[in-house]
Structures are given as structure tokens and as C-alpha cells.
Scaffold this active site. Structure first.
Site: not given
Length: 361
Positions: A182, A197
Site C-alpha cells: 500500500h 496507518h
């Protein structure tokens, strides 16, 4: 002979850099396991350890136990006894979950969609100071997490230390190699989940800012990194808003498509050429960059990722530059995929060892 170290017990088992080694090898520009001179570490035989038990940057409990399972597997002992480093800093995990819950209790409502914003801000500010304390001494700062929100602290601490250690150097800004499935560059406004996060890179680059008291208002220019010294490797699950941010800002990113087409060797050559040979490097490695067959016990696994050897190669290639000043390993979650915890921990240990100069021969 490899040097060994013991810890002097500080408050709560933390030494904050005041470890008394039983043996101290003469300092040189070489780390214990490598013949590569270190360009930016004045104490290359020492590691500054920060063990971060924290899961508040995302919704799934268990990432706070990541450092514990890694150290229980003998990682710190291996770094000392096998690789010959003198360890400074933490020898037990700091329970930031408990510290944040005691401070904020339930009084941490969302702001701009961010979940637990005051808690994550306070924790990452503390982490930044801890990592800065290690990095300013010219030792490599190794942090075991914890979810990837902690990188707001780790990267900012290293960035500040490098700026202070090289005040007159033309290139005193660190580069960051972000290895992850990601992009973690959502702003609060582009995030669908509100989990921080998924936002650390936006705050570290200044693409996201906050003037809210107690919510990342501690970040200053000295903590931030340049988008022109940021490289992604292993992306394969990128939100639409993040794709827009990457394209509009010309951020260097190598997806799994690039790795499939060119191979990990050429990708790393390109990444390191882009960064240049005179820039300190911080390697932030999310274990979910690996395919779940290698690291299943993580919060957001995505199929089609790096093999363990590709992950190890990334770490080896960074170590071989002699430019690495900081390493994070994050998102190991032993509460997920119980049967896969051992595989995930073994992968994490291997990645850290390779990043610190361990080689096959």
C-alpha cells in the site's frame, strides 16, 4: 570476533542508549558483517533499537505484539551474537497502547475522519524523540513495530538527526524507500477508512498538515522528507486518491507490475540510481509487501506480492549502498492467521538481518 552486549536495566527495562557493552570493538567505517564502508554512520557497529508496541493506527488488535514475537524468536540475540552488533536502546517492548489509553481514555474522537488522531500523534511524537536519540549518535536506528503509523515517528526522528549531524552538507535530507503493498499516502480527506496507518507518508512529506492542537502539530520542517527522495517498491493495492497523489506529484513508485516486467534487480538499480549515492536512506518495510504465502499474519494481506527472496534482495541492496541510516519492520500481527505466525516471524527476522548486512555467503 563478533562483539556482544549486555543491557543495564533502566526504567521499565529501557536503556535509552545507555547500554554498557561487555566487549567493544574499535570503531571503523565498516559494520560488523560487511566490507561496505558506511557513508553516514559514525558508529556503524552499533544499533539503536526502538521496540514499539502500538496498534492504534488501524483497527485490528495484535500489531502491538509484533516486536514481542520478533524478539522472542531471538532477533536481538542474532543481531548481537551472529552479526556482531552492539545493541543500544530498548531491550523490552514499550507498551504505547497502554500509555495512549491511559492518557486519552475514550476522549479521542475523530478529526477530519482520522481515527485516534490525538493518540497516534502523541505516540509518534514520543517515537520520533526516541529514534532521534539513537540516530544523532551516528548509529543505525532500527525500529520494530507496531502498525505503519509509527513511521511518522521513525522517519521524522532520523530526518531530524541527519539534518543536525550534517548541517553544512548540501544533501542533508534523507531518502525513504517504502516497501509496502500500500502507498500509505492518503490524506485525511482521501482516506476511506480513517486509519492513520494509511496516511504516514502524507504527513511526512507535508502533503497533509494539521493545525489542530495535539494532532501532528509537532511536525516541523526538520522532521519532513522530500517527495523527490521517496521511492515505493512492491505496490499493488493503491487507493484512487493515492494514485492521484502519486501522479500529480511525480513520486517514484515501482509496483508489482514493474517487478514482474523488469525483475527485482533492475528495479533496485533504478530506485537507487534515482536516490543517488550521496543521500542517507531510511528503509521502511511493511511485512505485507511480501505475498501472504510468506507472511500471512499481517493486517492487510494482498495476494500477488514479493517473494521472500525478493524482499531479502531489497534489504541486501540497500545495505550494500553503505547509505542506510534507519530501518523499520512493521505490521507483523501474531493474532491473525495463527498457523502462519511462525512463517511471518521468520520472514521478518530474515528481512532485518539482510538490511543489516547479513549475506548468503
Amino acid at each position: 570476533m563478533p562483539s556482544t552486549s549486555t543491557y543495564t536495566n533502566g526504567t521499565n527495562g529501557h536503556t535509552d542508549g545507555h547500554v554498557v557493552p561487555t566487549k567493544q570493538a574499535p570503531q571503523s567505517s565498516l559494520p560488523p558483517t560487511s566490507s561496505v564502508p558506511q557513508k553516514f554512520l559514525s558508529n556503524p557497529k552499533e544499533l539503536g533499537i526502538t521496540l514499539v508496541g502500538f496498534s492504534g493506527g488501524q483497527a485490528k488488535p495484535g500489531t502491538d505484539a509484533g516486536p514481542t514475537v520478533l524478539t522472542d524468536a531471538g532477533l536481538l540475540t542474532q543481531l548481537s551474537d551472529d552479526l556482531g552488533y552492539t545493541l543500544r536502546g530498548d531491550d523490552t517492548v514499550r507498551d504505547f497502547n497502554n500509555l495512549s489509553s491511559e492518557r486519552f481514555k475514550s476522549n479521542d474522537p475523530p478529526v477530519r475522519g482520522m481515527k485516534n488522531p490525538r493518540s497516534v500523534s502523541a505516540v509518534t511524537e514520543q517515537i520520533s524523540e526516541l529514534v532521534y536519540t539513537q540516530a544523532r549518535e551516528g548509529r543505525l536506528a532500527l525500529t520494530l513495530g507496531g502498525d505503519h503509523s509509527i513511521a511518522i515517528g521513525t522517519v521524522s526522528g532520523v530526518a531530524r538527526a541527519i539534518r543536525e549531524r550534517y548541517p553544512d552538507r548540501e544533501h542533508n535530507k534523507i531518502a525513504v524507500i517504502w516497501v509496502d503493498a500500500h502507498a500509505d499516502i492518503n490524506t485525511p480527506e482521501t482516506s476511506d477508512s480513517g486509519n492513520i496507518h494509511g496516511m504516514p507518508v502524507s504527513f511526512l512529506t507535508g502533503l497533509a498538515t494539521s493545525n489542530e492542537p495535539g494532532i501532528f502539530d509537532w511536525l516541523r520542517d526538520e522532521h519532513r522528507i522530500s517527495i523527490h527522495k521517496l521511492v515505493y517498491i512492491g505496490l499493488r493495492d493503491v487507493d484512487m486518491g493515492e494514485k492521484r497523489i502519486l501522479r500529480e506529484n511525480g513520486i517514484k513508485a515501482f509496483s508489482m507490475h514493474d517487478i514482474d516486467r523488469h525483475g527485482i534487480g533492475k528495479v533496485m538499480d533504478s530506485a537507487l540510481e534515482y536516490i543517488g549515492s550521496e543521500t542517507p536512506i531510511h528503509l521502511s518495510f511493511d511485512v505485507d509487501a511480501l505475498d501472504p504465502m510468506w507472511a500471512p499474519s499481517t493486517g492487510t494481506p494482498v495476494r500477488g506480492g514479493l517473494t521472500l527472496r525478493e524482499g531479502d534482495f531489497i534489504c541486501e541492496a540497500v545495505a550494500e549502498t553503505g547509505q542506510c541510516v534507519g530501518v523499520d519492520l512493521v505490521e507483523v500481527n501474531p493474532q491473525l492467521v495463527e498457523g502462519g505466525v511462525g512463517d511471518t516471524v521468520r520472514a521478518g527476522v530474515s528481512l532485518v538481518r539482510c538490511a543489516l548486512g547479513d549475506t548468503l555467503l
